[in-house]
Design an enzyme around this catalytic site. Structure first.
Site, PDB file in Angstrom:
ATOM      1  N   ASP A  16      -2.167   2.131   4.305  1.00 38.61           N
ATOM      2  CA  ASP A  16      -1.683   0.745   4.435  1.00 38.61           C
ATOM      3  C   ASP A  16      -0.244   0.522   3.979  1.00 38.61           C
ATOM      4  OD1 ASP A  16      -4.271   0.488   5.240  1.00 38.61           O
ATOM      5  OD2 ASP A  16      -4.843  -1.047   3.789  1.00 38.61           O
ATOM      6  N   ASP A  58      -4.351  -1.825   7.718  1.00 38.85           N
ATOM      7  CA  ASP A  58      -5.192  -3.002   7.650  1.00 38.85           C
ATOM      8  C   ASP A  58      -4.901  -3.753   8.951  1.00 38.85           C
ATOM      9  OD1 ASP A  58      -7.040  -4.001   5.775  1.00 38.85           O
ATOM     10  OD2 ASP A  58      -5.648  -5.532   5.047  1.00 38.85           O
ATOM     11  N   HIS A  60      -6.367  -6.831  10.814  1.00 38.67           N
ATOM     12  CA  HIS A  60      -7.333  -7.931  10.844  1.00 38.67           C
ATOM     13  C   HIS A  60      -7.182  -8.830  12.069  1.00 38.67           C
ATOM     14  CE1 HIS A  60      -8.463  -6.924   6.793  1.00 38.67           C
ATOM     15  NE2 HIS A  60      -7.365  -7.385   6.217  1.00 38.67           N
ATOM     16  N   SER A  66     -11.587 -12.389   5.101  1.00 42.37           N
ATOM     17  CA  SER A  66     -10.955 -12.201   3.790  1.00 42.37           C
ATOM     18  C   SER A  66      -9.814 -13.197   3.550  1.00 42.37           C
ATOM     19  CB  SER A  66     -10.412 -10.773   3.662  1.00 42.37           C
ATOM     20  OG  SER A  66      -9.218 -10.599   4.410  1.00 42.37           O
ATOM     21  N   HIS A  77      -2.958 -11.896   6.108  1.00 42.40           N
ATOM     22  CA  HIS A  77      -2.095 -10.714   6.060  1.00 42.40           C
ATOM     23  C   HIS A  77      -2.535  -9.714   7.118  1.00 42.40           C
ATOM     24  CE1 HIS A  77      -5.645  -9.578   3.718  1.00 42.40           C
ATOM     25  NE2 HIS A  77      -5.380  -8.330   4.078  1.00 42.40           N
ATOM     26  N   LYS A 102      -8.373  -0.415  10.341  1.00 37.81           N
ATOM     27  CA  LYS A 102      -9.600  -0.783   9.618  1.00 37.81           C
ATOM     28  C   LYS A 102      -9.693  -2.281   9.386  1.00 37.81           C
ATOM     29  CE  LYS A 102      -7.485   0.104   5.180  1.00 37.81           C
ATOM     30  NZ  LYS A 102      -7.336  -1.336   4.858  1.00 37.81           N
ATOM     31  N   GLU A 109     -15.297  -7.419   5.824  1.00 35.92           N
ATOM     32  CA  GLU A 109     -14.187  -6.832   5.070  1.00 35.92           C
ATOM     33  C   GLU A 109     -14.427  -5.339   4.986  1.00 35.92           C
ATOM     34  OE1 GLU A 109     -11.326  -6.423   4.410  1.00 35.92           O
ATOM     35  OE2 GLU A 109     -10.759  -7.637   2.679  1.00 35.92           O
ATOM     36  N   ALA A 137      -3.663  -0.454  -1.503  1.00 32.58           N
ATOM     37  CA  ALA A 137      -3.323  -0.687  -2.902  1.00 32.58           C
ATOM     38  C   ALA A 137      -4.299   0.115  -3.750  1.00 32.58           C
ATOM     39  CB  ALA A 137      -3.453  -2.196  -3.230  1.00 32.58           C
ATOM     40  N   CYS A 141      -7.773  -0.564  -1.332  1.00 31.41           N
ATOM     41  CA  CYS A 141      -8.042   0.383  -0.240  1.00 31.41           C
ATOM     42  C   CYS A 141      -7.933   1.831  -0.677  1.00 31.41           C
ATOM     43  CB  CYS A 141      -7.119   0.076   0.940  1.00 31.41           C
ATOM     44  SG  CYS A 141      -7.612  -1.475   1.742  1.00 31.41           S
TER      45      CYS A 141
END
Ligand code: VGL
Ligand code: ZN
Length: 201
Positions: A16, A58, A60, A66, A77, A102, A109, A137, A141
């Protein structure tokens, strides 16, 4: 340093490194920019050694569960296709990289790169037994990906100076590192990894 020299059977998993997780981004991680240079050095040497690199992102949907607007813990985000979801421009992206998207489903989530992505099978098909993990982070993750990798039977080495934490509660990142180590992940420094990569053939 006890780490076995990286070679066939080892993969690098960069988690990420996206604009929204960089300082100033929608979910900026303090010090996130500091890990770019070490990660790039590892990526370059890893590719020179002919070893596989995977980048996770990430990714989304616009109304992900989330997000605060849907009662989740985070500001919006890494919306798929948006500038914030792009890899940080300074990150070295090898031509032969594997991309892992992902948390792509609206109502689920997924902090782990192994959750619903097929990554474990991709790694097995490539003959991978050990995964070196860096990125963001530490307390979300990276932590979840490390736990799932070990659950799925891979050895894990965390590049402990090439990760940064959200630290919603101060100390979360340090606790996550301690937990990963206690559950069997090896902790290594970028310098030690680069030295190992440079050692011998
Ligand atoms: C992450 C919070 C929300 C991560 C992703 O990549 O660690 N953290 N979404
Ligand atoms: Zn997210």
């Amino acid at each position: 340093m006890t780490m076995k020299k990286p070679g066939p059977g080892d993969a690098l998993l960069v988690v990420d490194v996206q604009n929204d997780f960089m300082p100033g981004g929608a979910l900026g991680v303090k010090g996130g920019d500091e890990i770019i240079a070490p990660i790039n050095r590892v990526i370059d040497r890893w590719i020179s050694a002919g070893l596989p690199v995977f980048l996770t992102r990430d990714w989304h949907p616009a109304a992900h569960c989330s997000f605060a607007a849907r009662g989740g813990p985070w500001p919006a985000h890494c919306v798929a296709g948006s500038p914030g979801a792009e890899f940080f421009p300074a990150l070295h992206i090898p031509a032969q990289v594997g991309i892992v998207s992902k948390a792509t489903r609206r109502s689920e989530e997924a902090y782990s790169a192994f959750h619903g992505t097929g990554l474990a099978d991709r790694l097995r098909v490539a003959g991978i037994q050990r995964v070196f993990i860096a990125g963001l982070a530490t307390d979300y993750c990276v932590r979840a990906s490390t736990a799932d990798a070990m659950r799925d039977g891979f050895k894990v080495a965390v590049l402990q100076d090439a990760v940064r934490a959200v630290d919603v509660t101060p100390g979360d990142g340090a606790r996550a590192l301690a937990e990963m180590r206690a559950t069997g992940a090896e902790m290594i420094s970028t310098d030690d990894l680069l030295a190992a990569l440079g050692r011998g053939a």
